[in-house]
Design an enzyme around this catalytic site. Structure first.
Site, PDB file in Angstrom:
ATOM      1  N   ASP A  13     -26.556  27.051  54.279  1.00 27.07           N
ATOM      2  CA  ASP A  13     -25.547  26.442  55.134  1.00 27.07           C
ATOM      3  C   ASP A  13     -26.306  25.727  56.255  1.00 27.07           C
ATOM      4  O   ASP A  13     -27.504  25.970  56.459  1.00 27.07           O
ATOM      5  CB  ASP A  13     -24.628  27.543  55.683  1.00 27.07           C
ATOM      6  CG  ASP A  13     -23.668  27.036  56.733  1.00 27.07           C
ATOM      7  OD1 ASP A  13     -22.955  26.054  56.441  1.00 27.07           O
ATOM      8  OD2 ASP A  13     -23.649  27.606  57.835  1.00 27.07           O
ATOM      9  N   ASP A  15     -24.803  24.423  59.967  1.00 28.30           N
ATOM     10  CA  ASP A  15     -24.470  24.846  61.335  1.00 28.30           C
ATOM     11  C   ASP A  15     -24.481  26.365  61.448  1.00 28.30           C
ATOM     12  O   ASP A  15     -23.758  27.057  60.729  1.00 28.30           O
ATOM     13  CB  ASP A  15     -23.080  24.332  61.723  1.00 28.30           C
ATOM     14  CG  ASP A  15     -23.011  22.820  61.775  1.00 28.30           C
ATOM     15  OD1 ASP A  15     -23.004  22.275  62.884  1.00 28.30           O
ATOM     16  OD2 ASP A  15     -22.953  22.198  60.701  1.00 28.30           O
ATOM     17  N   ASP A 175     -24.005  31.968  57.436  1.00 27.41           N
ATOM     18  CA  ASP A 175     -23.681  32.754  58.633  1.00 27.41           C
ATOM     19  C   ASP A 175     -22.204  33.077  58.751  1.00 27.41           C
ATOM     20  O   ASP A 175     -21.766  33.533  59.812  1.00 27.41           O
ATOM     21  CB  ASP A 175     -24.114  31.995  59.892  1.00 27.41           C
ATOM     22  CG  ASP A 175     -23.196  30.819  60.212  1.00 27.41           C
ATOM     23  OD1 ASP A 175     -22.773  30.694  61.375  1.00 27.41           O
ATOM     24  OD2 ASP A 175     -22.895  30.025  59.305  1.00 27.41           O
TER      25      ASP A 175
END
Length: 235
Positions: A13, A15, A175
């Site tokens: 991922d 961001d 995250d």
């Protein structure tokens, strides 16, 4: 690292996983709010919205002030956000500690590296270019480059395939709950990085591995690959 990563694709991922983008996203959000005559907000107010798109951040920033934008208002604010963010995309954003070095180590060990993000494609490319990270990835696939974004597992599958990898030999690193769900939907093991923006606890995410610093990632990947190989042999 004890085992080779040849033939394995590691999907990241963006961001909150590869890059701490919060400073510039907050800067763009507050620019939009200030332009609309509203109060600016702090990171704590909108942190949980990062990774869910700019519109979600704008709506959260406004709901914090007891306001709900109309569809037309939201579209106008969103357009202004995108222009400002694109022009200030790497003012404060930085890769998480040791991420570039670890990426280089994974690649040296044979891994295919890719990015699967719900960020728009042009913004993803621009950010990774600005930070000097783009050349490390065989594929960078943003939300508007696929029919359905994460948590649809197809987003990850298409990312792996675009990188030249095999979805049966891939691992997702992220995250958020969205990343975890996408990994499950794609049939991939999931590595959770708790230093991102998701408010969920480690236990709630239910990851196959948790790494609190990038230095721990190679060992975690090695364990997951060893488990996958052992499981395949046992079938």
């Amino acid at each position: 690292m004890t085992g080779s990563l040849d033939g394995w694709t590691v999907v990241f991922d963006l961001d909150g996983t590869l890059v701490d983008t919060a400073p510039d996203l907050l800067l763009a959000l507050n620019h939009v709010l200030d332009h609309a005559g509203l109060e600016t907000v702090d990171l704590q107010t909108v942190a949980g919205m990062i990774g869910h798109g700019a519109k979600a951040m704008i709506q959260k920033g406004m709901s914090h002030q007891g306001l709900t934008p109309s569809d037309a208002e939201l579209e106008g604010l969103f357009a202004r956000f995108l222009v400002y963010y694109s022009e200030h995309i790497a003012i404060g954003s930085r890769p998480f500690d040791k991420a570039p070095e670890i990426l280089d180590g994974l690649a040296a060990d044979g891994a295919i590296l890719s990015v699967c993000t719900n960020k728009k494609q042009d913004l993803s490319d621009k950010l990774l270019d600005a930070l000097g990270l783009a050349p490390r990835f065989a594929a960078i696939i943003g939300a508007d480059s696929v029919p359905s974004k994460k948590p649809d597992g197809d987003h990850i599958v298409r990312t792996v395939q675009a990188a030249g990898g095999d979805p049966a030999r891939a691992i997702m690193v992220g995250d958020s709950r969205t990343d975890e769900r996408a990994a499950r939907n794609a049939g991939l093991p999931f590595v959770f990085v708790p230093f991102g923006y998701e408010a969920e606890s480690v236990e709630a995410i239910g990851a196959d591995a948790v790494v609190s610093h990038y230095s721990q990632l190679p060992a975690a990947l090695s364990r997951l690959i060893s488990q996958a190989v052992a499981s395949a042999r046992g079938r």
